[in-house]
Scaffold this motif. Structure first.
Motif, short mmCIF file in Angstrom:
data_model
loop_
_atom_site.label_atom_id
_atom_site.label_comp_id
_atom_site.label_asym_id
_atom_site.label_seq_id
_atom_site.Cartn_x
_atom_site.Cartn_y
_atom_site.Cartn_z
N PHE A 6 -4.49 3.69 -1.81
CA PHE A 6 -4.43 2.46 -2.59
C PHE A 6 -5.71 1.66 -2.43
O PHE A 6 -6.28 1.58 -1.35
CB PHE A 6 -3.26 1.57 -2.13
CG PHE A 6 -1.92 2.08 -2.53
CD1 PHE A 6 -1.42 1.81 -3.80
CD2 PHE A 6 -1.17 2.84 -1.67
CE1 PHE A 6 -0.18 2.29 -4.18
CE2 PHE A 6 0.07 3.32 -2.03
CZ PHE A 6 0.57 3.04 -3.29
N THR A 7 -6.11 1.04 -3.51
CA THR A 7 -7.14 0.01 -3.44
C THR A 7 -6.41 -1.32 -3.56
O THR A 7 -5.22 -1.36 -3.92
CB THR A 7 -8.14 0.13 -4.59
OG1 THR A 7 -7.43 -0.08 -5.83
CG2 THR A 7 -8.83 1.49 -4.59
N GLU A 8 -7.09 -2.39 -3.29
CA GLU A 8 -6.47 -3.71 -3.45
C GLU A 8 -5.97 -3.88 -4.88
O GLU A 8 -4.86 -4.36 -5.12
CB GLU A 8 -7.49 -4.80 -3.09
CG GLU A 8 -6.89 -6.17 -2.89
CD GLU A 8 -5.99 -6.26 -1.66
OE1 GLU A 8 -4.96 -6.95 -1.76
OE2 GLU A 8 -6.30 -5.66 -0.63
N GLU A 9 -6.78 -3.45 -5.81
CA GLU A 9 -6.43 -3.58 -7.23
C GLU A 9 -5.24 -2.70 -7.61
O GLU A 9 -4.31 -3.16 -8.28
CB GLU A 9 -7.65 -3.23 -8.08
CG GLU A 9 -7.42 -3.44 -9.56
CD GLU A 9 -8.68 -3.17 -10.34
OE1 GLU A 9 -8.69 -2.18 -11.10
OE2 GLU A 9 -9.65 -3.94 -10.16
N ASN A 14 0.41 -1.78 -9.08
CA ASN A 14 1.55 -0.86 -9.00
C ASN A 14 2.42 -1.01 -7.76
O ASN A 14 3.40 -0.30 -7.62
CB ASN A 14 1.04 0.59 -9.07
CG ASN A 14 0.32 0.86 -10.35
OD1 ASN A 14 0.83 0.59 -11.44
ND2 ASN A 14 -0.91 1.37 -10.24
N GLY A 15 2.07 -1.92 -6.87
CA GLY A 15 2.78 -2.04 -5.60
C GLY A 15 4.26 -2.31 -5.74
O GLY A 15 5.05 -1.89 -4.90
N GLU A 16 4.65 -2.97 -6.80
CA GLU A 16 6.07 -3.30 -6.97
C GLU A 16 6.96 -2.07 -7.10
O GLU A 16 8.16 -2.14 -6.88
CB GLU A 16 6.26 -4.21 -8.18
CG GLU A 16 5.93 -3.52 -9.49
CD GLU A 16 6.02 -4.45 -10.68
OE1 GLU A 16 7.14 -4.81 -11.04
OE2 GLU A 16 4.95 -4.80 -11.21
N ILE A 59 7.37 6.04 -2.50
CA ILE A 59 7.21 6.01 -1.05
C ILE A 59 5.74 5.91 -0.68
O ILE A 59 4.91 6.63 -1.23
CB ILE A 59 7.82 7.27 -0.41
CG1 ILE A 59 9.35 7.26 -0.58
CG2 ILE A 59 7.46 7.37 1.06
CD1 ILE A 59 10.04 8.49 -0.03
N VAL A 60 5.44 5.02 0.27
CA VAL A 60 4.09 4.91 0.82
C VAL A 60 4.13 5.39 2.27
O VAL A 60 4.94 4.90 3.06
CB VAL A 60 3.56 3.46 0.78
CG1 VAL A 60 2.18 3.38 1.42
CG2 VAL A 60 3.53 2.94 -0.64
N ILE A 61 3.27 6.35 2.59
CA ILE A 61 3.19 6.84 3.97
C ILE A 61 2.20 5.99 4.73
O ILE A 61 1.02 5.90 4.37
CB ILE A 61 2.77 8.32 4.01
CG1 ILE A 61 3.77 9.17 3.23
CG2 ILE A 61 2.66 8.80 5.45
CD1 ILE A 61 3.39 10.63 3.12
#
Length: 141
Positions: A6-9, A14-16, A59-61
């Motif tokens: 992930f980048t900040e942007e 898409n983080g939601e 899912i984020v590892i």
């Protein structure tokens, strides 16, 4: 998806959609020989593959917790609580340590173990893992 992808942007955009954090827990003691440590990491890698691929996009590892020590379950629980309170609805622990459970890591929602099976057992195992995660998301875990 790994946290480092992930980048900040891209996270803001898409983080939601990523509501579940997966924390690898190796649980090494420092007493393992290099082959034993390698075997633990390989087993955990295989488990992460079974989880990440079918659920990419939700899912984020996160970085692994490598070593176990005295009050380690408290530390793992604290990490789980923080990621749940801050960013994620669910936390899954992928553990290389057999015998730990959601009772040990009570701030997690699910604890999974690496497969110790032959390759012909991988497809049923993949289905079992998929079912456990879907049950968690449906609020039945």
């Amino acid at each position: 998806m790994k946290f480092s992808e992930f980048t900040e942007e891209s996270w803001k955009e898409n983080g939601e959609y990523y509501d579940t954090c997966l924390i690898p827990y190796t649980g090494l003691s420092g007493m393992e020989s290099p082959p034993e440590a390698a075997a633990a990491l390989e087993g955990l890698r295989d488990l992460l593959d079974l989880i990440e691929l079918p659920f990419r996009g939700r899912i984020v590892i996160y970085p692994a917790i490598q070593y176990a020590a005295g009050q380690n379950s408290q530390y793992v629980n604290e990490v789980c609580r923080k990621v749940k309170s801050n960013l994620f609805q669910y936390v899954i622990i992928a553990s290389a340590v057999p015998g730990v459970s959601v009772e040990d890591f009570y701030e997690s929602d699910l604890v999974l173990y690496p497969p110790k099976v032959s390759t012909d057992r991988m497809i049923p195992l993949r289905s079992e893992i998929k079912e456990k995660i879907q049950t968690l998301w449906q609020g039945e875990a």
